[in-house]
Structures are given as structure tokens and as C-alpha cells.
Design a protein around this motif. Sequence first.
Motif, mmCIF file in Angstrom:
data_model
loop_
_atom_site.group_PDB
_atom_site.id
_atom_site.type_symbol
_atom_site.label_atom_id
_atom_site.label_comp_id
_atom_site.label_asym_id
_atom_site.label_seq_id
_atom_site.Cartn_x
_atom_site.Cartn_y
_atom_site.Cartn_z
ATOM 1 N N ALA A 1 0.765 -1.256 0.120
ATOM 2 C CA ALA A 1 0.098 0.003 -0.192
ATOM 3 C C ALA A 1 0.858 1.162 -0.011
ATOM 4 N N ALA A 2 2.144 1.207 0.067
ATOM 5 C CA ALA A 2 3.124 2.263 0.279
ATOM 6 C C ALA A 2 3.330 2.988 -1.171
ATOM 7 N N ASN A 3 3.760 4.025 -1.004
ATOM 8 C CA ASN A 3 4.048 4.891 -2.344
ATOM 9 C C ASN A 3 5.523 4.167 -2.558
ATOM 10 N N LEU A 4 5.486 3.818 -3.704
ATOM 11 C CA LEU A 4 7.046 3.288 -4.200
ATOM 12 C C LEU A 4 7.199 4.330 -5.414
ATOM 13 N N SER B 1 14.727 -2.463 9.300
ATOM 14 C CA SER B 1 14.770 -1.926 10.550
ATOM 15 C C SER B 1 15.386 -0.448 10.597
ATOM 16 N N GLN B 2 16.169 -0.221 9.386
ATOM 17 C CA GLN B 2 16.586 1.204 9.181
ATOM 18 C C GLN B 2 15.843 2.136 8.333
ATOM 19 N N ALA B 3 14.654 1.560 7.852
ATOM 20 C CA ALA B 3 13.663 2.254 7.080
ATOM 21 C C ALA B 3 13.081 3.362 7.656
ATOM 22 N N THR B 4 12.669 4.482 6.838
ATOM 23 C CA THR B 4 11.780 5.590 7.507
ATOM 24 C C THR B 4 10.543 5.698 6.681
ATOM 25 N N ILE B 5 9.433 5.879 7.198
ATOM 26 C CA ILE B 5 8.073 5.881 6.627
ATOM 27 C C ILE B 5 7.592 7.347 6.624
ATOM 28 N N THR B 6 7.427 7.991 5.641
ATOM 29 C CA THR B 6 7.009 9.405 5.658
ATOM 30 C C THR B 6 5.635 9.396 5.877
ATOM 31 N N ILE C 1 7.773 4.595 1.888
ATOM 32 C CA ILE C 1 9.028 3.581 2.605
ATOM 33 C C ILE C 1 10.376 4.046 2.019
ATOM 34 N N ASP C 2 11.158 4.494 2.875
ATOM 35 C CA ASP C 2 12.413 5.085 2.526
ATOM 36 C C ASP C 2 13.476 3.833 3.101
ATOM 37 N N ILE C 3 14.159 3.029 2.242
ATOM 38 C CA ILE C 3 15.145 2.154 2.655
ATOM 39 C C ILE C 3 16.373 2.415 2.311
ATOM 40 N N PRO C 4 17.365 2.645 3.514
ATOM 41 C CA PRO C 4 18.700 2.939 2.856
ATOM 42 C C PRO C 4 19.514 1.929 2.615
#
Lengths: 471, 110
Positions: free
Chosen positions: A224-227, A315-320, A325-328
Motif C-alpha cells: 500500500a506504500a508509495n513506491l 529496520s533502518q527504514a523511515t516511513i514518511t 517507505i525509504d530503505i537505506p
Amino acid sequence: MLAVLQNVDYAVLIGYMAAMLAMGVWFSRYQESDDDYFLGGRKMPWFAVGLSVIASLLSSLTYLSEPGEVWNSGVTQFFGKMLAIPLEMAFVIIFIVPFMMRFRFTSAYEYLEYRFSRNVRTLGVILFVAMAVLWMGFVVFLSSRALAEVMRVNLLVVILSVGIVSTIYTYMGGLKAVVWTDVIQVLFLLGGGLFAIGYVAWTTGTWLPQWYEAAGQWLQLAPAANLAAGQSRPEPAAFFDSSPFVRSTIITVAISMSVWHICTHAGNQMTLQRYFSTKDLKAARRSFITGSLAGVVLNLMLLVVGMAMLYFYFSQATITANGTIDIPLDGNLDELKRRDRDLIFATFATERLPAGLGGAIMAALLAAAMSSIDSGINSIATVISVEIKRHQQTEDAILHTHTAAQSHVKEARWITLACGLFITVAAYSLSFLPEKWGAVDAMPRTFNAITPAMGGLFLVACSCRVWAPSP
Amino acid sequence: MIIGIILSLATSISLGYFTEIGHWLQSKSWLPGIGYTSPNIALLGGTVTGTARALTQVPGISFAWIMPCSLTVLMVSAWLLSFVFPNRKDLAGLTWQTRKQPCHLVADEA
């Protein structure tokens, strides 16, 4: 972030390749007859043969794609594969291994001439060679591409290194070298995965429950996230869905894997030749069981590696606020396209692991590729050599004997060399493959498209009283 | 047998490249707008390219269906064509059914 591969990593890689070549030289001393070169004198130990079978079947494609597949569909693929195992094991051990071991052929396709006709035998050989060249080409290409991308070296250099080293030790040592290098390569495969699992557990202080939970969260949030454009969404799979357009379900994966396994054991020279190299049916059965159990262990390990990778990055991702979902991720994997997922494990190894361990995992990746390529080269050379011998024999001789005392080791070696070089060239030409396919999706569309036809040919031959010209 | 193999390979290829074939056919305007159930018929019949509603907006067929369908086509076509083509007279030792009959290829019996 740690640097990409360091000198000690390259030393590990070069040491690994040198060891493989040394084994080829060592076993080249024991090649006197065709049986020695193609079948290890029919005295190969069952445990080595069993490990060799799984090393050959579990190529670098699996080693790369399985951890990445956790990002696509969680543990579905694994459960599907495990569900298939009892059925395929029972079928192969009851129907295929005992039946084919009675004949003690060198090339499995000899059977097709006795059963059907010479034309069908030729067709079987053509199917096998086409399948094996494509398969091996894929293995060399995909593993080389992964290595080239994560190590940031030229693709052609990697393809040539992988192809040529595998060809040389197979050329020199025949099946003995193939089987024993496969055993070493299985140890590398296991070691590489266990290193990665241990590293994630140690550095994050977490273990399976947290990793499993992270995989569940990813599959819940990502659809469901913006990709970003070009990214493929995960597709958590159902138990079963009758629509052929649903990418995978547990049941369809189980059926597909069963078909692949049964067809590969029924009509693929690479597996049958291994069983022919054991001394009797009992040893062949033990080899099969050993290979199957080793396959379960390796697949389980790759699943855990995939979960560990997913936990490590997610586990290092940020969800705006807008649901992105921003995964480094490391290296060039910032977009996380389907193809990128196949590179997650390799990239993690080069970017995150301490010096030496990254090289060991790259060596494991090479091991996965080489253990398949050497088997492919050896089996193609065997089949072609037997076909050449067949054309030199009279019709009467082929119908009343199935062995030849004459040695053709020298010719077989040249054929091996030619096969290896041809596969290396084929690998480079596969760089034109559509970018959108990941390894899991590409396999059935290419070399595995031939597998059911090839295996089915043998299944029809064994099971039906059909389709043979009247003598 | 050769016909069966060709049908089986055609199945693999037509399912594996379902979308690509559909787009190509559409670009040639050969099969505009076939009904939605065609892909399912194609799965059963197994073969030849066009069957496609795939022509547009249809996702590719799952990789998991390709090998089972291909094998099914081969086995079914083998059974059907067995009504047309003659059997070999002597199959002793060469099939599961006849495996216990004497056969010169089997080492213990040669």
C-alpha cells in the motif's frame, strides 16, 4: 559503511579459484578410460555424489534469488518447495532411480534409442544440450553480472574468469574433479550463508522471531506504500489461487517444483550421470537422499539469509507522512526493482561484511556458479562423446552392446574444452535479456521451458506403451 | 513422440512469452480483442501463440504454471497419439510395466 571488497577479499577469491584448478590437476592423473573420465570409474562415494547433485542443481541463480525472493513474497516460495519434497522424493526414489540404474548407461539418452528410435534419441540429446547451454549460460551470466556490479569490475572479465576456470578443471579432472570440487563448493555455500546470518544476528542483537516479524511488516506495508517508478511491489502469496496470472501461491509453487524435480531426475544427464557413477542401486539411492536433505538445509539457510537481510535494511527504514517507505540500501540498490532484489545478498556481503568475509561470500557465489557449470560442461561433453561413438558403431553393435572398451578420453577432453568456451560465449550473449525479469521469473521462460519436454520424454517412455516404430 | 515434444515446447514458449506474443500480435492487428476466457483455453490446449486476450492489459502468466502445463500437454498428447501410432512389439525390460522381463541391456541379465 565499510568499503567494498578489500585486498584480503580478492586474496580469498583468487585462493578459491587456485584451489579449484589444483583439484583439476590432481584428478587428471586418474583418467585412463571413458568410465574414469565420465563416471569416475563407477566407484564414486554416495555422499560425495549426493552433495554434488545438489551443488549442481542449486546454482548461483538460486543462491542469489532466494534471499531476494523473501522481499517479493515472504516465505511462500520456501513453503511451496518444502511441500513438494515428499512427493518428488517418493516418485524419484521409487520409479526413476531404480529403473535407470538397471541399465548402467553412460548417456541417459541411449535409453531413448532402445525404447523408441534413433531419431528420438537425437531429439533428446538436442533438447538436453540446448537446455544445458542455456542454463549454464544463465548461471555464468547472472552470477558474473552480480559479481561485476557489486565488485564494480568489468562484466566480461568476470564472465571469462568464471567460465575459463570451470572449464579448465573440468577439462583436466573429468567427473572426479567435478564431484569433489562440488563437495568443497557446498561447504562454501553453507559457510557463506551462515557467515551472513551470524553477522546480522551479532551486530543487531536479534534473531529469527524479530526477522520473521520484520518480513511480515514489510509484506503488510509495502503493497500500500508509495513506491518509486519502476519499483515492483511485493506480492504476498495465498495458499492457492486458480488464476494463472497470480504470480505465485504455495500450491502452484509446490506443483511447479515437483514437476521440475521429477523431470530433472528423469531426463537430465547432469543428475542421471551422477547416479550412474555410483557402484550400485543402494549407493544411488543414498546419494539421492543425501542430495535432497542437503537441498532442504541449503534452501532453509537461504530463506533465513533473506529474512536477515530484510530485517537488517528494513529496520533502518523511515516511513514518511505520505506513506513512502525509504530503505537505506547499499550500493546501486536504491530503487529496489525486482532485479535489484536478486543482488541484495551479494551487495550486503561486499558493503557490510568485514574484510575477508565479503570475499568468502563472493567465493560462495562463485562456488554456486561453478558447481553448476562444471556439471553442465561435463555432461554435455559426455553426451556428445557417446553420440560420436554411436555414429562410429555399426547398427548391429549398438543393438547388442552398450559399452565400448576403447578409450576416448583425449577426444572427450577436447569436447569438454569446446563446450566450456561455447557456454562462456553464450553467457555473454545473454546480457541482452530483458531487464525487467528477476532470476526466479526468468528461469521457466528460458532453459526450464525445455525441462518438462525433456523429462516428459522419459516419463512417457517409461510409463506408456506408445509411440515407437514397429521393428 | 516428436509431435508431443513440439507441443510441449510450444506450450512453454507461448506461456512464458504470453504478454510479449500478445503485444506482437496486436501490433500486427491479427487478433484484436479476443474474449477474456481465451487464456484459460490456451492453458488447457497448451499451444500456439495467439490464443490471447493477452493482447492488452493482461499481466504475464505466472512462472509457476509454465512447467506443469507443458508436461501435461506432453503426457496428454502422448496418450492421444497412442491411438494413431503403432507400438513397438518388443518392450521387454524397457518400461515400468515390463521392467521384470528379460532384457539384454540390464547388466545382471545380459
